[in-house]
Design an enzyme around this catalytic site. Structure first.
Site, PDB file in Angstrom:
ATOM      1  N   HIS A  19       0.863  -1.198  -0.107  1.00 24.36           N
ATOM      2  CA  HIS A  19      -0.036   0.039   0.079  1.00 24.36           C
ATOM      3  C   HIS A  19       0.925   1.165   0.011  1.00 24.36           C
ATOM      4  O   HIS A  19       2.023   1.130   0.598  1.00 24.36           O
ATOM      5  CB  HIS A  19      -0.966   0.039   1.071  1.00 24.36           C
ATOM      6  CG  HIS A  19      -1.999   1.045   1.228  1.00 24.36           C
ATOM      7  ND1 HIS A  19      -1.613   2.277   1.623  1.00 24.36           N
ATOM      8  CD2 HIS A  19      -3.073   1.113   1.005  1.00 24.36           C
ATOM      9  CE1 HIS A  19      -2.838   2.765   1.907  1.00 24.36           C
ATOM     10  NE2 HIS A  19      -4.077   2.288   1.480  1.00 24.36           N
ATOM     11  N   ASP A  75       3.154  -3.810   8.092  1.00 27.05           N
ATOM     12  CA  ASP A  75       1.780  -3.099   7.855  1.00 27.05           C
ATOM     13  C   ASP A  75       0.885  -4.133   8.002  1.00 27.05           C
ATOM     14  O   ASP A  75       0.764  -4.950   7.206  1.00 27.05           O
ATOM     15  CB  ASP A  75       1.824  -2.401   6.452  1.00 27.05           C
ATOM     16  CG  ASP A  75       0.656  -2.063   6.145  1.00 27.05           C
ATOM     17  OD1 ASP A  75      -0.357  -1.882   7.043  1.00 27.05           O
ATOM     18  OD2 ASP A  75       0.501  -1.360   5.107  1.00 27.05           O
ATOM     19  N   GLN A  80      -4.577  -4.585   7.085  1.00 29.59           N
ATOM     20  CA  GLN A  80      -5.494  -5.746   6.531  1.00 29.59           C
ATOM     21  C   GLN A  80      -5.465  -6.952   7.169  1.00 29.59           C
ATOM     22  O   GLN A  80      -6.443  -7.994   6.940  1.00 29.59           O
ATOM     23  CB  GLN A  80      -5.156  -5.805   4.902  1.00 29.59           C
ATOM     24  CG  GLN A  80      -5.429  -4.576   4.266  1.00 29.59           C
ATOM     25  CD  GLN A  80      -6.874  -4.064   4.101  1.00 29.59           C
ATOM     26  OE1 GLN A  80      -7.716  -4.866   4.425  1.00 29.59           O
ATOM     27  NE2 GLN A  80      -7.246  -3.048   3.590  1.00 29.59           N
ATOM     28  N   LYS A 122     -10.399  -0.144  10.131  1.00 27.97           N
ATOM     29  CA  LYS A 122     -10.730  -1.419   9.279  1.00 27.97           C
ATOM     30  C   LYS A 122     -11.130  -2.533  10.308  1.00 27.97           C
ATOM     31  O   LYS A 122     -11.062  -3.813   9.642  1.00 27.97           O
ATOM     32  CB  LYS A 122      -9.317  -1.813   8.545  1.00 27.97           C
ATOM     33  CG  LYS A 122      -8.674  -0.683   7.530  1.00 27.97           C
ATOM     34  CD  LYS A 122      -7.898  -1.177   6.705  1.00 27.97           C
ATOM     35  CE  LYS A 122      -7.271   0.123   6.127  1.00 27.97           C
ATOM     36  NZ  LYS A 122      -8.113   0.690   4.697  1.00 27.97           N
ATOM     37  N   CYS A 165      -4.511   2.461  -3.729  1.00 26.99           N
ATOM     38  CA  CYS A 165      -3.367   2.848  -3.164  1.00 26.99           C
ATOM     39  C   CYS A 165      -2.201   1.935  -3.420  1.00 26.99           C
ATOM     40  O   CYS A 165      -1.280   1.930  -2.478  1.00 26.99           O
ATOM     41  CB  CYS A 165      -3.527   3.199  -1.625  1.00 26.99           C
ATOM     42  SG  CYS A 165      -4.566   4.541  -1.288  1.00 26.99           S
TER      43      CYS A 165
HETATM   44  C1  LIG Z   1      -2.648  -2.459   3.450  1.00 29.93           C
HETATM   45  C2  LIG Z   1      -2.835  -0.973   4.200  1.00 29.93           C
HETATM   46  N1  LIG Z   1      -1.932  -0.273   4.636  1.00 29.93           N
HETATM   47  C3  LIG Z   1      -2.011   0.837   5.155  1.00 29.93           C
HETATM   48  C4  LIG Z   1      -3.464   1.691   5.277  1.00 29.93           C
HETATM   49  C5  LIG Z   1      -3.781   2.751   5.535  1.00 29.93           C
HETATM   50  O1  LIG Z   1      -4.458   2.890   6.878  1.00 29.93           O
HETATM   51  P1  LIG Z   1      -5.086   4.085   7.501  1.00 29.93           P
HETATM   52  O2  LIG Z   1      -6.043   4.441   6.818  1.00 29.93           O
HETATM   53  O3  LIG Z   1      -5.434   3.545   8.916  1.00 29.93           O
HETATM   54  O4  LIG Z   1      -4.011   5.117   7.534  1.00 29.93           O
HETATM   55  C6  LIG Z   1      -4.301   0.708   4.251  1.00 29.93           C
HETATM   56  C7  LIG Z   1      -5.714   1.348   4.077  1.00 29.93           C
HETATM   57  O5  LIG Z   1      -6.285   1.257   3.087  1.00 29.93           O
HETATM   58  C8  LIG Z   1      -4.012  -0.498   3.862  1.00 29.93           C
HETATM   59  O6  LIG Z   1      -5.018  -1.198   3.240  1.00 29.93           O
END
Ligand SMILES: Cc1ncc(COP(=O)(O)O)c(C=O)c1O
Length: 414
Positions: A129, A207, A210, A233, A372
């Site tokens: 992402h 990260d 998800q 999420k 993204c």
């Molecule tokens: C894999 C992943 N990392 C990071 C993020 C960003 O998260 P946040 O919206 O909490 O900043 C997302 C959100 O879509 C995501 O899917």
């Protein structure tokens, strides 16, 4: 031999906890298939936040009066819940953030700027992402470190053989990877990557935006150094998230944001930093959001993350089977046993945004775009995909509605 039975979750019953499912779109309840983007909120989370504002609200950590003590207790109790969710060795290693993005930026800036330089290599993946890609690309650029991405194969899985060549480029200092891809649903081998990183003296940054909503997490078993998650999420409010970090690293790091709360003492000549985790929590935090985040952790933990994972697995199997029958659909990503509840696809001859528009007329909410993950789109050779994603409240009937809607999109526009 003892037979273990796993309790199944009852998504139809759970839907009653979510007021949004009473909403009608074009006369029908919304088929919400965009949970990878953000999840809907159950009553226990909404109630916890309302109750907090009505009975316990004040700023945290500062007052000696009753309301301030209650507010602080609510905020810190939520931290304990998040720490337990990821099996953190200590609550002090859990920093509240505005979301996964802020947690990942915190590490890139506060660790990266001080520890990277020419001759070093930062390793990400083609599946990242932007929140796990762009901060490292930027900080690598600022410090003169090389920035490399592990490629994926046709099924959207990491080609770990590429690491041999990557490590020849310099001293690997950081490996950053999502545990679950938000676009393809790929479950990535972060334990392996963490072991590889540590053998080279590098840190492993995960990260888990998800992953945390859908499977149980254990930072100690993963063997990582940092892990970022996001409240919105996983049934919690937006504007809240958490970063877990290994204590020794957090202690050594410079602060990220500066201001109130994160200091021990301030004078004209010198400022010293507060203890963990406050050193990284400058300013008034999102207090009620943290309380809501804690309530969300309770909610999903009570249902059981294993049950949630199994439920999503059944849905993704069904969705892949149904979509796989349609010769005019391209599906992306690995087989169901190696992916979470996310399905990305394209309809031949119809732009993903038009697909999403037709689906909206049918009351089916999906996401269309690059999600993204532009480097991944480039790799797949497409500008965008349509993505359906599932959560604990998703039901098979919604997949039927998705498939019906896709027939309409193909017949009217394809
Ligand atoms: C894999 C992943 N990392 C990071 C993020 C960003 O998260 P946040 O919206 O909490 O900043 C997302 C959100 O879509 C995501 O899917």
């Amino acid at each position: 031999m003892a037979v273990t039975t796993h309790p199944k979750l009852d998504a139809h019953r759970l839907r009653a906890d979510f007021p949004v499912f009473d909403e009608l779109v074009n006369g029908r309840p919304v088929a919400y298939l965009d949970s990878a983007s953000s999840t809907q909120k159950p009553r226990p989370v909404l109630d916890a936040m309302r109750d907090f504002y009505e009975h316990s609200y004040a700023n945290v950590h500062r007052g000696v009066y009753r309301l301030a003590e209650r507010a602080t207790a609510g905020y810190e109790t939520a931290r304990g819940k998040v720490a337990a969710l990821v099996n953190a060795p200590s609550e002090r290693e859990v920093i509240f953030t505005r979301g996964a993005t802020e947690g990942l930026n915190l590490v890139a800036y506060a660790w990266g700027l001080d520890n990277l330089g020419p001759g070093d290599v930062v390793v990400v993946t083609e599946l990242e992402h932007h929140s796990s890609f762009v901060p490292w690309q930027y900080v690598a650029g600022r410090t003169g470190a090389a920035f490399r991405a592990i490629p994926i194969d046709e099924q959207g899985e990491l080609q770990l053989e590429a690491l041999d060549e990557i490590e020849r480029e310099g001293t690997v200092k950081v490996v950053a990877n999502n545990l679950v891809s938000n676009t393809l649903g790929t479950i990535n081998p972060v334990e392996k990557l963490a072991a590889w990183a540590h053998e080279r003296g590098a840190i492993m940054v995960v990260d888990a935006a998800q992953a945390a909503p859908h499977r149980s997490l254990d930072v100690q078993a993963l063997g990582c150094d940092f892990l970022a998650i996001s409240s919105h999420k996983m049934c919690g409010p937006s504007g809240a998230g958490a970063l877990w970090g290994r204590r020794e690293l957090l202690e050594e790091m410079s602060p990220f944001n500066l201001g109130g709360e994160m200091i021990r003492s301030v004078s004209l000549s010198e400022t010293t930093w507060n203890e963990l985790p406050y050193k990284f929590e400058a300013g008034t935090p999102a207090i009620a959001e943290a309380v809501g985040f804690g309530a969300a952790v309770d909610y999903i933990s009570e249902i059981g993350l294993d049950a949630i994972e199994r439920h999503e697995h059944e849905l993704v199997e069904l969705a892949l089977a149904r979509l796989g029958e349609l010769p005019w659909i391209d599906l992306y990503g690995p087989p169901p046993d190696r992916r979470a509840g996310i399905v990305s696809f394209n309809v031949h001859g119809v732009h993903p945004h038009d697909v999403a528009q037709v689906l909206d007329w049918e009351g089916v909410a999906v996401r269309a775009g690059h999600h993204c993950t532009q480097p991944l789109m480039t790799k797949l050779g497409v500008a965008a995909t349509t993505r359906a994603s599932f959560y604990l409240y998703s039901i098979p009937e919604e997949i039927d509605r998705l498939v019906d809607g896709l027939h309409k999109a193909k017949n009217s526009l394809g």
